[in-house]
Write a protein that holds these residues in place. Structure first.
Motif, PDB file in Angstrom:
ATOM      1  N   MET A  53       0.832  -1.212   0.000  1.00 11.89           N
ATOM      2  CA  MET A  53       0.000   0.000   0.000  1.00 11.89           C
ATOM      3  C   MET A  53       0.866   1.262   0.000  1.00 11.89           C
ATOM      4  SD  MET A  53      -3.116   0.987   2.588  1.00 11.89           S
ATOM      5  CE  MET A  53      -4.050   2.486   2.372  1.00 11.89           C
ATOM      6  N   LEU A  54       1.950   1.236   0.797  1.00 11.69           N
ATOM      7  CA  LEU A  54       2.855   2.385   0.827  1.00 11.69           C
ATOM      8  C   LEU A  54       3.525   2.601  -0.520  1.00 11.69           C
ATOM      9  CD1 LEU A  54       4.508   1.982   4.352  1.00 11.69           C
ATOM     10  CD2 LEU A  54       2.708   3.581   3.658  1.00 11.69           C
ATOM     11  N   ASN A  55       3.867   1.507  -1.196  1.00  8.17           N
ATOM     12  CA  ASN A  55       4.479   1.632  -2.524  1.00  8.17           C
ATOM     13  C   ASN A  55       3.509   2.261  -3.512  1.00  8.17           C
ATOM     14  OD1 ASN A  55       6.871   0.477  -1.651  1.00  8.17           O
ATOM     15  ND2 ASN A  55       6.253  -1.603  -2.225  1.00  8.17           N
ATOM     16  N   GLU A  56       2.235   1.860  -3.441  1.00  8.23           N
ATOM     17  CA  GLU A  56       1.237   2.444  -4.336  1.00  8.23           C
ATOM     18  C   GLU A  56       1.025   3.921  -4.030  1.00  8.23           C
ATOM     19  OE1 GLU A  56      -2.072  -0.079  -3.598  1.00  8.23           O
ATOM     20  OE2 GLU A  56      -1.553  -1.498  -5.180  1.00  8.23           O
TER      21      GLU A  56
ATOM     22  N   PRO B  36      -5.828   0.453  -3.613  1.00  3.70           N
ATOM     23  CA  PRO B  36      -5.305  -0.811  -3.089  1.00  3.70           C
ATOM     24  C   PRO B  36      -6.375  -1.900  -3.090  1.00  3.70           C
ATOM     25  CG  PRO B  36      -4.813   1.031  -1.614  1.00  3.70           C
ATOM     26  CD  PRO B  36      -5.811   1.517  -2.603  1.00  3.70           C
ATOM     27  N   ASP B  37      -5.942  -3.130  -3.172  1.00  5.88           N
ATOM     28  CA  ASP B  37      -6.863  -4.264  -3.119  1.00  5.88           C
ATOM     29  C   ASP B  37      -7.524  -4.334  -1.751  1.00  5.88           C
ATOM     30  OD1 ASP B  37      -6.169  -4.970  -5.688  1.00  5.88           O
ATOM     31  OD2 ASP B  37      -4.546  -6.312  -5.035  1.00  5.88           O
ATOM     32  N   GLY B  38      -8.802  -4.687  -1.757  1.00  2.11           N
ATOM     33  CA  GLY B  38      -9.527  -4.860  -0.513  1.00  2.11           C
ATOM     34  C   GLY B  38     -10.018  -3.579   0.117  1.00  2.11           C
ATOM     35  N   VAL B  39      -9.860  -2.453  -0.568  1.00  4.15           N
ATOM     36  CA  VAL B  39     -10.302  -1.157  -0.041  1.00  4.15           C
ATOM     37  C   VAL B  39     -11.518  -0.693  -0.826  1.00  4.15           C
ATOM     38  CG1 VAL B  39      -9.642   1.251   0.333  1.00  4.15           C
ATOM     39  CG2 VAL B  39      -7.961  -0.565   0.665  1.00  4.15           C
TER      40      VAL B  39
ATOM     41  N   LEU C 105     -11.018   6.492  -3.883  1.00  2.13           N
ATOM     42  CA  LEU C 105     -10.966   7.533  -4.906  1.00  2.13           C
ATOM     43  C   LEU C 105     -11.123   8.915  -4.292  1.00  2.13           C
ATOM     44  CD1 LEU C 105     -13.024   5.926  -7.819  1.00  2.13           C
ATOM     45  CD2 LEU C 105     -10.555   6.238  -7.672  1.00  2.13           C
ATOM     46  N   VAL C 106     -11.957   9.035  -3.275  1.00  2.71           N
ATOM     47  CA  VAL C 106     -12.104  10.318  -2.588  1.00  2.71           C
ATOM     48  C   VAL C 106     -10.784  10.702  -1.917  1.00  2.71           C
ATOM     49  CG1 VAL C 106     -13.228  11.493  -0.669  1.00  2.71           C
ATOM     50  CG2 VAL C 106     -14.591  10.114  -2.243  1.00  2.71           C
TER      51      VAL C 106
END
Length: 220
Positions: free
Chosen positions: A1-4, A153-156, A162-163
């Motif tokens: 998630m941090l990488n994204e 991220p996956d699972g979010v 998006l907001v």
């Protein structure tokens, strides 16, 4: 998630650095009317950026992709707005050139009680100018709906992500434009000289007209 998140922030910064109509309008306002006016224009622009992002979260921006009529309608309206801004800047430069002569005596000081250049009315006008400039580009909506989802991220929850990404996008834009406004506003004593101001008005007017014509003729 941090990488994204790091990838998103880097991409958003690179996008902010690409000059566009918003950059021209922001620099013009900061140079002509000072830092407060420039920052008001920036905040208006970021309101538009945030609105495009929220539209992507709600699925509204997808209409610009699905409906050619909707896209073309917004494109022509945006092009007309940019052309209006450009022509108005050219007209101001021509008018100031016609009313300024080498022997013109210094202007009398304004009467007591005259509001300064950066009044709330002027600031509000600059804010609206920034909003309209941001809304004038329908590609921002198409970009939002195609760019932002890549970093969810996956699972979010997609709408919530998006907001959040839209807010970060606007903050990155704000971080980029703030030093630009500071520099342009700081150089205002030079940029507001009659000859320099006319040149700046003409240049910004021609650039905005160019952006408007490009948007009007862009059928992609």
């Amino acid at each position: 998630m941090l990488n994204e998140l790091a990838a998103f922030l880097g991409a958003a910064l690179l996008i902010a650095m690409v000059p566009g109509p918003s950059t021209v309008v922001i620099v013009q306002r900061a140079a002509r009317q000072g830092r407060r006016a420039g920052m008001a224009t920036v905040l208006g622009n970021e309101t538009g950026v945030l609105a495009w992002g929220l539209a992507a979260a709600l699925g509204l921006s997808a209409l610009l992709i699905a409906s050619r009529v909707a896209y073309d309608t917004l494109r022509i309206a945006g092009a007309a707005l940019l052309l209006w801004f450009g022509v108005r800047a050219l007209w101001h430069s021509r008018r100031s050139s016609a009313t300024t002569t080498p022997r013109t005596p210094p202007a009398d000081p304004p009467p007591a009680g005259t509001p300064p250049a950066d009044t709330p009315t002027t600031t509000g006008r600059c804010y609206r100018h920034g909003v309209m400039t941001s809304f004038a580009n329908p590609k921002a909506g198409v970009f939002a709906v195609s760019f932002l989802p890549q970093f969810v991220p996956d699972g979010v929850s997609v709408p919530l992500a998006l907001v959040a990404l839209s807010v970060l996008w606007a903050l990155v834009d704000l971080a980029w434009y703030t030093p630009i406004v500071w520099l342009a506003g700081g150089a205002g004593h030079i940029l507001r000289r009659p000859r320099v101001r006319r040149a700046l008005e003409r240049l910004s007017g021609l650039v905005l007209v160019g952006f408007g014509l490009r948007l009007a003729t862009d059928t992609t």
